[in-house]
Design a protein around this motif. Sequence first.
Motif, PDB file in Angstrom:
ATOM      1  N   ALA A  50       0.816  -1.216   0.000  1.00 47.10           N
ATOM      2  CA  ALA A  50       0.000   0.000   0.000  1.00 47.10           C
ATOM      3  C   ALA A  50       0.852   1.270   0.000  1.00 47.10           C
ATOM      4  CB  ALA A  50      -0.920  -0.007   1.219  1.00 47.10           C
ATOM      5  N   GLY A  51       0.241   2.343  -0.484  1.00 49.21           N
ATOM      6  CA  GLY A  51       0.821   3.669  -0.349  1.00 49.21           C
ATOM      7  C   GLY A  51       1.243   4.346  -1.623  1.00 49.21           C
ATOM      8  N   LYS A  52       1.736   3.582  -2.625  1.00 51.12           N
ATOM      9  CA  LYS A  52       2.255   4.208  -3.826  1.00 51.12           C
ATOM     10  C   LYS A  52       1.455   3.882  -5.085  1.00 51.12           C
ATOM     11  CE  LYS A  52       6.670   4.412  -4.378  1.00 51.12           C
ATOM     12  NZ  LYS A  52       6.613   5.872  -4.607  1.00 51.12           N
ATOM     13  N   GLY A  53       0.794   2.724  -5.088  1.00 60.85           N
ATOM     14  CA  GLY A  53      -0.116   2.409  -6.190  1.00 60.85           C
ATOM     15  C   GLY A  53       0.497   2.545  -7.563  1.00 60.85           C
ATOM     16  N   HIS A  54       0.018   3.523  -8.331  1.00 60.18           N
ATOM     17  CA  HIS A  54       0.419   3.710  -9.724  1.00 60.18           C
ATOM     18  C   HIS A  54       1.790   4.364  -9.867  1.00 60.18           C
ATOM     19  CE1 HIS A  54      -1.066   7.551  -8.328  1.00 60.18           C
ATOM     20  NE2 HIS A  54      -0.325   8.100  -9.263  1.00 60.18           N
ATOM     21  N   GLU A  55       2.343   4.927  -8.789  1.00 58.41           N
ATOM     22  CA  GLU A  55       3.580   5.695  -8.902  1.00 58.41           C
ATOM     23  C   GLU A  55       4.733   4.829  -9.410  1.00 58.41           C
ATOM     24  OE1 GLU A  55       2.727   8.979  -5.358  1.00 58.41           O
ATOM     25  OE2 GLU A  55       4.291   7.469  -5.087  1.00 58.41           O
ATOM     26  N   THR A  56       5.563   5.422 -10.228  1.00 54.85           N
ATOM     27  CA  THR A  56       6.688   4.693 -10.826  1.00 54.85           C
ATOM     28  C   THR A  56       8.024   5.252 -10.343  1.00 54.85           C
ATOM     29  OG1 THR A  56       6.641   6.152 -12.758  1.00 54.85           O
ATOM     30  CG2 THR A  56       5.378   4.102 -12.897  1.00 54.85           C
ATOM     31  N   TYR A  57       8.003   5.886  -9.192  1.00 56.05           N
ATOM     32  CA  TYR A  57       9.217   6.490  -8.653  1.00 56.05           C
ATOM     33  C   TYR A  57       9.180   6.462  -7.130  1.00 56.05           C
ATOM     34  CZ  TYR A  57       6.083  10.358  -7.644  1.00 56.05           C
ATOM     35  OH  TYR A  57       5.042  11.106  -7.169  1.00 56.05           O
ATOM     36  N   GLN A  58      10.360   6.688  -6.542  1.00 57.61           N
ATOM     37  CA  GLN A  58      10.469   6.908  -5.106  1.00 57.61           C
ATOM     38  C   GLN A  58      11.274   8.188  -4.930  1.00 57.61           C
ATOM     39  OE1 GLN A  58      12.341   3.772  -2.772  1.00 57.61           O
ATOM     40  NE2 GLN A  58      10.923   4.133  -1.090  1.00 57.61           N
ATOM     41  N   GLU A  59      10.701   9.172  -4.238  1.00 56.98           N
ATOM     42  CA  GLU A  59      11.335  10.477  -4.118  1.00 56.98           C
ATOM     43  C   GLU A  59      12.221  10.518  -2.874  1.00 56.98           C
ATOM     44  OE1 GLU A  59      10.165  15.207  -3.781  1.00 56.98           O
ATOM     45  OE2 GLU A  59       8.705  13.790  -4.633  1.00 56.98           O
ATOM     46  N   ASP A 106      13.596   5.592 -10.129  1.00 54.69           N
ATOM     47  CA  ASP A 106      12.659   4.620 -10.699  1.00 54.69           C
ATOM     48  C   ASP A 106      12.296   3.578  -9.642  1.00 54.69           C
ATOM     49  OD1 ASP A 106      12.720   5.880 -13.111  1.00 54.69           O
ATOM     50  OD2 ASP A 106      14.154   4.520 -14.039  1.00 54.69           O
ATOM     51  N   PHE A 107      11.011   3.439  -9.394  1.00 54.37           N
ATOM     52  CA  PHE A 107      10.544   2.425  -8.449  1.00 54.37           C
ATOM     53  C   PHE A 107       9.053   2.214  -8.672  1.00 54.37           C
ATOM     54  CE2 PHE A 107       9.176   0.216  -4.746  1.00 54.37           C
ATOM     55  CZ  PHE A 107      10.281  -0.493  -4.309  1.00 54.37           C
ATOM     56  N   ASP A 108       8.676   0.986  -8.952  1.00 53.65           N
ATOM     57  CA  ASP A 108       7.285   0.644  -9.235  1.00 53.65           C
ATOM     58  C   ASP A 108       6.947  -0.620  -8.454  1.00 53.65           C
ATOM     59  OD1 ASP A 108       4.881  -0.314 -10.377  1.00 53.65           O
ATOM     60  OD2 ASP A 108       5.335   0.635 -12.298  1.00 53.65           O
ATOM     61  N   ASP A 109       6.040  -0.495  -7.486  1.00 58.82           N
ATOM     62  CA  ASP A 109       5.667  -1.661  -6.676  1.00 58.82           C
ATOM     63  C   ASP A 109       5.267  -2.845  -7.543  1.00 58.82           C
ATOM     64  OD1 ASP A 109       6.104  -0.221  -4.382  1.00 58.82           O
ATOM     65  OD2 ASP A 109       4.002   0.078  -3.878  1.00 58.82           O
ATOM     66  N   THR A 110       4.497  -2.561  -8.592  1.00 61.23           N
ATOM     67  CA  THR A 110       3.998  -3.626  -9.458  1.00 61.23           C
ATOM     68  C   THR A 110       5.139  -4.371 -10.152  1.00 61.23           C
ATOM     69  OG1 THR A 110       1.958  -2.389  -9.838  1.00 61.23           O
ATOM     70  CG2 THR A 110       2.454  -4.142 -11.387  1.00 61.23           C
ATOM     71  N   VAL A 111       6.128  -3.622 -10.622  1.00 54.42           N
ATOM     72  CA  VAL A 111       7.275  -4.238 -11.295  1.00 54.42           C
ATOM     73  C   VAL A 111       8.055  -5.124 -10.320  1.00 54.42           C
ATOM     74  CG1 VAL A 111       9.499  -3.760 -12.400  1.00 54.42           C
ATOM     75  CG2 VAL A 111       7.481  -2.414 -13.019  1.00 54.42           C
ATOM     76  N   VAL A 112       8.243  -4.632  -9.098  1.00 54.62           N
ATOM     77  CA  VAL A 112       8.958  -5.413  -8.085  1.00 54.62           C
ATOM     78  C   VAL A 112       8.215  -6.715  -7.797  1.00 54.62           C
ATOM     79  CG1 VAL A 112       9.744  -5.458  -5.682  1.00 54.62           C
ATOM     80  CG2 VAL A 112      10.006  -3.373  -7.041  1.00 54.62           C
ATOM     81  N   VAL A 113       6.891  -6.622  -7.638  1.00 51.84           N
ATOM     82  CA  VAL A 113       6.082  -7.806  -7.328  1.00 51.84           C
ATOM     83  C   VAL A 113       6.112  -8.803  -8.481  1.00 51.84           C
ATOM     84  CG1 VAL A 113       3.748  -8.635  -6.858  1.00 51.84           C
ATOM     85  CG2 VAL A 113       4.598  -6.583  -5.705  1.00 51.84           C
TER      86      VAL A 113
END
Length: 507
Positions: A474-483, A490-497
């Motif tokens: 939870a928390g980032k959803g669609h976001e493709t980055y980590q600030e 570049d960071f995408d929860d979905t890609v990691v999963v």
Amino acid sequence: MKIAEFKLSSDIQNKLDQVANLEFNGFAVDSRKLIQGNAFILLKSQNPNATVDLSVLSAYLTQVQDKAAFVLSEVDVLPIADDFDLPIVIVPNIREYLGELIAQSLQHNHAAKLPTVVAVTGTNGKTTISQLTAQLISGAGVMTAVMGTAGNGILPDLSQSTHTTLESFHLHHAMHDFATKGVQVLCVEASSHGLHQHRLQGVPISVAVFSNLSRDHLDYHADMDDYAAAKAKLFDKDLFSRLTHAVIHLDDEFSGLMIDKAKHSKLTVWTYSTTNAQATFFAKNITPSLDGVRFTLVCPFGEIALNSPLLGLFNVANLLASVATLLAISPSAFNDLPKLVAHLQGARGRMERVCPDKTPCVIVDYAHTPDALTQVLTNLKAHCLGKLWAVFGCGGDRDRGKRPLMAKAGLALADKVVLTSDNPRTEKPTAILADMQVGMTCEEHYKTVIEADRAKAIEYAVKNANADDIVVIAGKGHETYQEINGVRHDFDDTVVVKSLLNEDGLD
């Protein structure tokens, strides 16, 4: 063109009288993008702590003085105005008229029939409701566009968005561009910041939707009442003269405020609910499964059975809002609802199941408030045969008071909690994690894992979950980055999963 040719209220016409008859060819808000003959609008920072630096403002005016036809300034630049050989009008409340000025200049240069506009506000659900509404309308054969957190564009092609609600200049340009391409309906998300800062001024909103209100953005709004008042602006016909319908979630404690504002504006008020049969749009016989939810819709148009592919009871509420909005625009679509609903797809990063053919079941969701996290976990717990895992963090440089509340929300419902980083921004992740743990009991610490590295936190949960467990990221959803420290990595929860679930031994 001249401002004198515009159809504007007398108060703004009077304020702009000094430049009303000067020729110009359009507006610009970015000095770097101003072209010869533009009118330049000098806006101040929306940061309430920002100070006015006249030397910086002087540099802006120096940059535009040889190109600009005139300047409309939100900032008091009177002390330096005589240093420049161009007309400068100081209009402290220019944002209250900016949208209308931009809209009329765009129409003057290229007349186009603007789309019917749906605006959705609320702490949670804005993205899903706006995208489901757009999908329903598009499915009915109407060219539809959407603008919000998860992307902007004509369905199904969306590009990444920079804001939930774009600044007025960019919003009007995008809307006008959609109109020239034949878009007939536009669904936009209306954030509290956007409403408070008049970003939607001049937008021809016909249907306004309210989803819910829970703690968020109290680093910007003074308190919850101030936050609610910003949301309620969407139902004020004095601000949005084209309004005809208000669609309001009756189950929310702030619904009364929204209903009162809508009734005062003499709008057609439709409520929706999954618990109150007195609502205009009510869902009964709700039957959830991991394939979606079946329910019967009861509304003024009749009763009809619907089979939604979306997970979660709150998505039934979101769907009710979207169906009501569709029928406000196109009442004849009622009989087509079963077909339209069956083909819906959830918004990216909103209760999104990653690799549905793999186990464990992993859900990526944007929930970043205590209420949203509670809703997601509550909805998924009913589906869970094993343990429910929750992986989440809190953003840096934001409301610190929310941090322990987020942890409590996760611990109240999940069997196992992994606390990690979200977007730490300029704060240290360890400091944010320490804030989240304030007030935790020994028992709560025992069921909690602390892992500041978000990728490692996700990996820990996915690899340690059993096949019949559900893992919520939870928390980032669609976001493709980590600030982190002003840099977006570049960071995408979905890609990691997906990478983890596609490894050998995880299927």
